[in-house]
Design an enzyme around this catalytic site. Structure first.
Site, mmCIF file in Angstrom:
data_model
loop_
_atom_site.group_PDB
_atom_site.id
_atom_site.type_symbol
_atom_site.label_atom_id
_atom_site.label_comp_id
_atom_site.label_asym_id
_atom_site.label_seq_id
_atom_site.Cartn_x
_atom_site.Cartn_y
_atom_site.Cartn_z
ATOM 1 C CD GLU A 225 -1.775 -2.379 1.186
ATOM 2 O OE1 GLU A 225 -0.961 -2.765 2.034
ATOM 3 O OE2 GLU A 225 -2.297 -3.146 0.350
ATOM 4 C CB VAL B 100 9.093 -7.519 2.619
ATOM 5 C CG1 VAL B 100 8.336 -8.706 2.021
ATOM 6 C CG2 VAL B 100 8.385 -6.214 2.280
ATOM 7 C CG HIS C 179 2.819 -13.054 -1.454
ATOM 8 N ND1 HIS C 179 2.592 -13.487 -0.174
ATOM 9 C CD2 HIS C 179 2.193 -11.861 -1.544
ATOM 10 C CE1 HIS C 179 1.860 -12.599 0.479
ATOM 11 N NE2 HIS C 179 1.611 -11.601 -0.336
HETATM 12 N N1 INI Z 1 3.422 -6.678 3.811
HETATM 13 C C1 INI Z 1 4.559 -6.250 4.373
HETATM 14 O O1 INI Z 1 4.744 -5.036 4.562
HETATM 15 N N2 INI Z 1 5.526 -7.150 4.711
HETATM 16 C C2 INI Z 1 5.376 -8.486 4.524
HETATM 17 O O2 INI Z 1 6.310 -9.269 4.871
HETATM 18 C C3 INI Z 1 4.164 -8.955 3.966
HETATM 19 N N3 INI Z 1 3.909 -10.360 3.799
HETATM 20 O O3 INI Z 1 4.583 -11.158 4.465
HETATM 21 O O4 INI Z 1 3.051 -10.771 3.051
HETATM 22 C C4 INI Z 1 3.172 -8.003 3.602
HETATM 23 N N4 INI Z 1 2.013 -8.386 3.042
HETATM 24 C C5 INI Z 1 0.856 -7.537 3.023
HETATM 25 C C6 INI Z 1 0.819 -6.662 1.800
HETATM 26 O O5 INI Z 1 1.809 -5.643 1.852
HETATM 27 C C7 INI Z 1 -0.535 -5.980 1.681
HETATM 28 O O6 INI Z 1 -0.772 -5.174 2.811
HETATM 29 C C8 INI Z 1 -1.691 -6.983 1.571
HETATM 30 O O7 INI Z 1 -1.419 -7.916 0.555
HETATM 31 C C9 INI Z 1 -3.015 -6.250 1.232
HETATM 32 O O8 INI Z 1 -2.894 -5.610 -0.010
#
Ligand code: INI
Length: 154
Positions: A58, A81, A88
């Site tokens: 986002e 992340v 993913h």
């Molecule tokens: N978002 C992160 O900031 N870090 C992560 O490690 C992560 N993982 O592990 O999936 C993550 N996923 C959420 C993604 O950024 C979105 O908020 C979600 O997919 C909704 O759009």
């Protein structure tokens, strides 16, 4: 010969920090390092805005929206992340990074990538204020220096 170097003076720099809640135990540390660095570089807390978003994916849109505002000079993206925590990983890490780069080039303003991408929680912890420094603080320095370099070329 002309050589341009941006200085590290944040006085008067209107900065927005876009922070993800995902892996908040790490991103909070990045935020703290960013705020501390901004003030150490002479920035006024009144010129600093913090915006929370759900996750790294986002961040680019929100960063772009703020960068488009005339009273914003630069944006720093703070997120985390971790490969071990997501199958993913490559999508989240890659899309957030390319989204930020595109937003920066589209708006013509520094949007600095302070999103950690690591294999393990330990590596993330090391980069969030322990033995490998604080990447949030580094990102603020990069934003201020880049702004200075742009100003001298305009
Ligand atoms: N978002 C992160 O900031 N870090 C992560 O490690 C992560 N993982 O592990 O999936 C993550 N996923 C959420 C993604 O950024 C979105 O908020 C979600 O997919 C909704 O759009």
């Amino acid at each position: 010969m002309k050589e341009i170097k941006g200085n590290l003076n944040a006085k008067g720099v209107k900065l927005v920090l876009v922070v993800s809640r995902f892996n908040e135990f790490i991103t909070k540390q990045l935020l703290e390092g960013s705020q501390d660095m901004y003030q150490r570089l002479g920035g006024d807390p009144a010129d600093l805005t913090v915006v929370w978003v759900p996750g790294a994916l986002e961040i680019p849109l929100v960063a772009k929206k703020y960068a488009e505002q005339s009273d914003v000079d630069a944006v720093v993206a703070l997120g985390c992340v971790i490969r071990g925590a997501t199958y993913h990983f490559d999508v989240v890490a890659g899309q957030s990074a390319s989204g930020l780069m595109k937003a920066s080039l589209d708006t013509g303003k520094p949007i600095v990538n302070g999103i950690l991408t690591t294999d393990t929680i330990e590596q993330a912890t090391e980069r969030a204020g322990t033995k490998a420094g604080n990447k949030g603080a580094d990102a603020v320095m990069a934003a201020v220096e880049t702004l200075g370099a742009i100003a001298k070329g305009s």
